[in-house]
Scaffold this motif. Structure first.
Motif, mmCIF file in Angstrom:
data_model
loop_
_atom_site.group_PDB
_atom_site.id
_atom_site.type_symbol
_atom_site.label_atom_id
_atom_site.label_comp_id
_atom_site.label_asym_id
_atom_site.label_seq_id
_atom_site.Cartn_x
_atom_site.Cartn_y
_atom_site.Cartn_z
ATOM 1 N N MET A 1 11.848 41.379 -2.392
ATOM 2 C CA MET A 1 12.057 41.520 -0.981
ATOM 3 C C MET A 1 11.871 42.985 -0.613
ATOM 4 S SD MET A 1 14.819 39.853 1.279
ATOM 5 C CE MET A 1 16.177 39.579 1.371
ATOM 6 N N LEU A 3 11.382 46.348 2.115
ATOM 7 C CA LEU A 3 12.176 47.018 3.138
ATOM 8 C C LEU A 3 11.906 46.419 4.521
ATOM 9 C CD1 LEU A 3 14.166 49.301 3.685
ATOM 10 C CD2 LEU A 3 12.244 50.830 4.000
ATOM 11 N N ASP A 5 11.163 43.256 5.240
ATOM 12 C CA ASP A 5 11.858 41.971 5.365
ATOM 13 C C ASP A 5 13.337 42.179 5.701
ATOM 14 O OD1 ASP A 5 9.563 40.565 4.808
ATOM 15 O OD2 ASP A 5 9.995 40.404 2.657
ATOM 16 N N GLU A 6 13.955 43.133 5.054
ATOM 17 C CA GLU A 6 15.369 43.410 5.326
ATOM 18 C C GLU A 6 15.553 43.916 6.748
ATOM 19 O OE1 GLU A 6 16.784 46.102 2.362
ATOM 20 O OE2 GLU A 6 16.500 44.659 0.743
ATOM 21 N N LYS A 7 14.613 44.728 7.201
ATOM 22 C CA LYS A 7 14.695 45.261 8.561
ATOM 23 C C LYS A 7 14.535 44.134 9.589
ATOM 24 C CE LYS A 7 12.915 49.061 11.333
ATOM 25 N NZ LYS A 7 11.951 50.157 11.403
ATOM 26 N N ASN A 8 13.607 43.194 9.334
ATOM 27 C CA ASN A 8 13.409 42.066 10.234
ATOM 28 C C ASN A 8 14.643 41.160 10.264
ATOM 29 O OD1 ASN A 8 10.859 42.875 10.999
ATOM 30 N ND2 ASN A 8 9.834 41.640 9.434
ATOM 31 N N GLN A 9 15.258 40.916 9.111
ATOM 32 C CA GLN A 9 16.480 40.104 9.059
ATOM 33 C C GLN A 9 17.611 40.780 9.821
ATOM 34 O OE1 GLN A 9 17.345 39.356 4.946
ATOM 35 N NE2 GLN A 9 15.814 37.724 4.764
ATOM 36 N N PHE A 10 17.706 42.099 9.666
ATOM 37 C CA PHE A 10 18.738 42.845 10.382
ATOM 38 C C PHE A 10 18.524 42.730 11.889
ATOM 39 C CE2 PHE A 10 20.212 46.789 12.385
ATOM 40 C CZ PHE A 10 21.565 46.693 12.091
ATOM 41 N N LYS A 11 17.279 42.873 12.356
ATOM 42 C CA LYS A 11 16.983 42.759 13.784
ATOM 43 C C LYS A 11 17.297 41.351 14.297
ATOM 44 C CE LYS A 11 13.463 46.342 14.237
ATOM 45 N NZ LYS A 11 12.068 46.624 14.589
ATOM 46 N N LYS A 12 17.012 40.364 13.472
ATOM 47 C CA LYS A 12 17.290 38.985 13.852
ATOM 48 C C LYS A 12 18.797 38.761 13.997
ATOM 49 C CE LYS A 12 16.415 34.231 12.418
ATOM 50 N NZ LYS A 12 15.853 33.379 11.382
ATOM 51 N N ARG A 13 19.578 39.253 13.046
ATOM 52 C CA ARG A 13 21.035 39.135 13.124
ATOM 53 C C ARG A 13 21.573 39.880 14.341
ATOM 54 N NH1 ARG A 13 21.044 40.518 7.467
ATOM 55 N NH2 ARG A 13 22.060 42.467 8.035
#
Length: 116
Positions: A1, A3, A5-13
């Motif tokens: 995974m 960086l 992908d983690e940023k997109n998940q954070f934005k989604k949350r």
């Protein structure tokens, strides 16, 4: 995974939390589950006009038309509606709405006996 992908998940949350926060601005309710966890839910939007209020308005309007019809009589009422229908667009709309219908005639018939 990566960086990204983690940023997109954070934005989604973050978007989900912002949406919940906006929903909570209208008010919220709390519920205590059996395991002791407190659940907070936003209040649902209520409609400004409910079915009951529309029905009540319609009944009151029919009663008003029936009272007017009982007071002045069928011939005079029809003459006044005909005069309104020759007026401006607003007056024509009023004449259309105020024309005698079976429900208002029924109400007028029963009100005549009460008013005499």
């Amino acid at each position: 995974m990566g960086l990204g992908d983690e940023k997109n998940q954070f934005k989604k949350r973050l978007r989900v939390l912002e949406r919940k926060n906006r929903a909570m601005e209208r008010g919220f309710t709390t519920h205590l589950r059996s395991d002791g966890l407190l659940i907070v839910k936003p209040k649902r939007r209520s409609f400004l006009l409910s079915g009951k209020s529309i029905l009540l308005f319609a009944c009151a309007f029919i009663a008003f038309k029936g009272l007017a019809l009982a007071q002045v009589g069928q011939v005079t009422y029809d003459d006044r509606i005909a005069e309104l229908s020759r007026g401006t667009i607003v007056e024509q709309a009023g004449a259309f709405v105020m024309q005698a219908d079976p429900a208002s005639q029924f109400v007028a018939q029963h009100l005549r006996t009460v008013l005499q």
